[in-house]
Design an enzyme around this catalytic site. Structure first.
Site, PDB file in Angstrom:
ATOM      1  N   GLY A   1     -39.524  78.435 -72.452  1.00 56.30           N
ATOM      2  CA  GLY A   1     -38.788  79.177 -73.477  1.00 56.30           C
ATOM      3  C   GLY A   1     -37.714  78.292 -74.058  1.00 56.30           C
ATOM      4  CG  LEU A   2     -36.541  78.897 -78.146  1.00 53.76           C
ATOM      5  CD1 LEU A   2     -35.963  79.829 -79.214  1.00 53.76           C
ATOM      6  CD2 LEU A   2     -36.892  77.543 -78.740  1.00 53.76           C
ATOM      7  CB  SER A   3     -32.001  75.432 -75.018  1.00 51.73           C
ATOM      8  OG  SER A   3     -30.740  75.278 -74.404  1.00 51.73           O
ATOM      9  N   GLY A   4     -31.410  78.424 -73.487  1.00 44.86           N
ATOM     10  CA  GLY A   4     -30.628  79.652 -73.539  1.00 44.86           C
ATOM     11  C   GLY A   4     -31.453  80.918 -73.448  1.00 44.86           C
ATOM     12  CB  SER A   5     -35.098  81.559 -73.318  1.00 42.87           C
ATOM     13  OG  SER A   5     -35.489  80.694 -72.259  1.00 42.87           O
ATOM     14  N   GLY A   6     -32.909  82.027 -70.848  1.00 38.85           N
ATOM     15  CA  GLY A   6     -32.722  82.665 -69.547  1.00 38.85           C
ATOM     16  C   GLY A   6     -33.753  82.265 -68.516  1.00 38.85           C
ATOM     17  CE  LYS A   7     -36.277  76.584 -70.440  1.00 39.39           C
ATOM     18  NZ  LYS A   7     -35.103  76.922 -71.313  1.00 39.39           N
ATOM     19  CB  SER A   8     -32.550  77.813 -65.733  1.00 43.50           C
ATOM     20  OG  SER A   8     -33.188  76.719 -66.355  1.00 43.50           O
TER      21      SER A   8
ATOM     22  CB  SER B   1     -42.536  72.661 -71.114  1.00 43.44           C
ATOM     23  OG  SER B   1     -42.306  73.988 -70.716  1.00 43.44           O
TER      24      SER B   1
END
Length: 210
Positions: free
Chosen positions: A45-52, A119
């Protein structure tokens, strides 16, 4: 870790004396001992999407169930494994290639690997999938609108990209290719607990965890 056809071709051309050794202790025996399958949960997902944040919360939930895990985080891998890489298109591809190889080895060890990386390209995510046995790669698309990611902007990267201080920033002046058919498509605006439950449910459905 099984070799792909391309891997075998490369070895044959450049290092004919290097062969893959099949050891007595296998992935299957490790999984049997641990009581769960090895797999990669690939959060994109985009940076800031919350994936991490989601990957970390899922790992904590799995640990509570005595599942053996490891979290591969984009920033952390650049401190060591990929510390020699920059952010050119070629370096970004190499970054994902290295992470994919490590993740595949960890799955061979019977771990549930949580990989949290932007990615942005489908081809690279497919290459990561192709390194694993069928059904052991779950692509999890944390789909958060760009305006929401910019509002969150936890590292101030969008602000710098908009100001021209960062070039080729995904979502601003570099493309993000959304997954065509991810195993899990999540709305990144939902509560974290809801998203964690969705991931755990998907793992149980596939009998990856008890």
């Amino acid at each position: 870790m099984p070799e792909s056809r391309q891997d075998k071709a490369n070895l044959s051309e450049h290092a004919p004396d290097i062969v893959w050794h099949q050891h007595a202790v296998t992935r299957e025996s490790r999984e049997l001992r641990q009581g769960h399958q090895g797999a990669v949960l690939w959060f994109t997902g985009l940076s800031g999407s919350g994936k991490s944040t989601l990957a970390g919360a899922v790992e904590q939930a799995l640990q509570q169930q005595r599942i053996n895990t490891y979290l591969l985080d984009g920033d952390n891998t650049r401190h060591g494994l990929c510390s020699d890489l920059g952010f050119t298109a070629d370096d970004r591809r190499e970054n994902i290639r290295r992470v994919s190889e490590v993740a595949a080895l960890m799955v061979d060890a019977g771990l549930v690997v949580l990989a949290a990386f932007i990615s942005p390209h489908r081809a690279e995510r497919q290459a990561a999938r192709d390194k694993l046995p069928q059904g052991r790669f779950l692509e999890i698309f944390v789909d958060t609108p760009l305006d929401e990611c910019e509002r969150r902007d936890p590292k101030g990267l969008y602000r710098k990209a908009r100001a021209g201080e960062i070039r080729n920033f995904t979502g601003i002046d570099a493309e993000y290719e959304a997954p065509d058919a991810p195993e899990l498509h999540l709305d990144g605006r939902q509560p974290l607990a809801t998203l964690v439950d969705a991931v755990l449910y998907a793992l149980r459905q596939r009998r990856m965890i008890p």
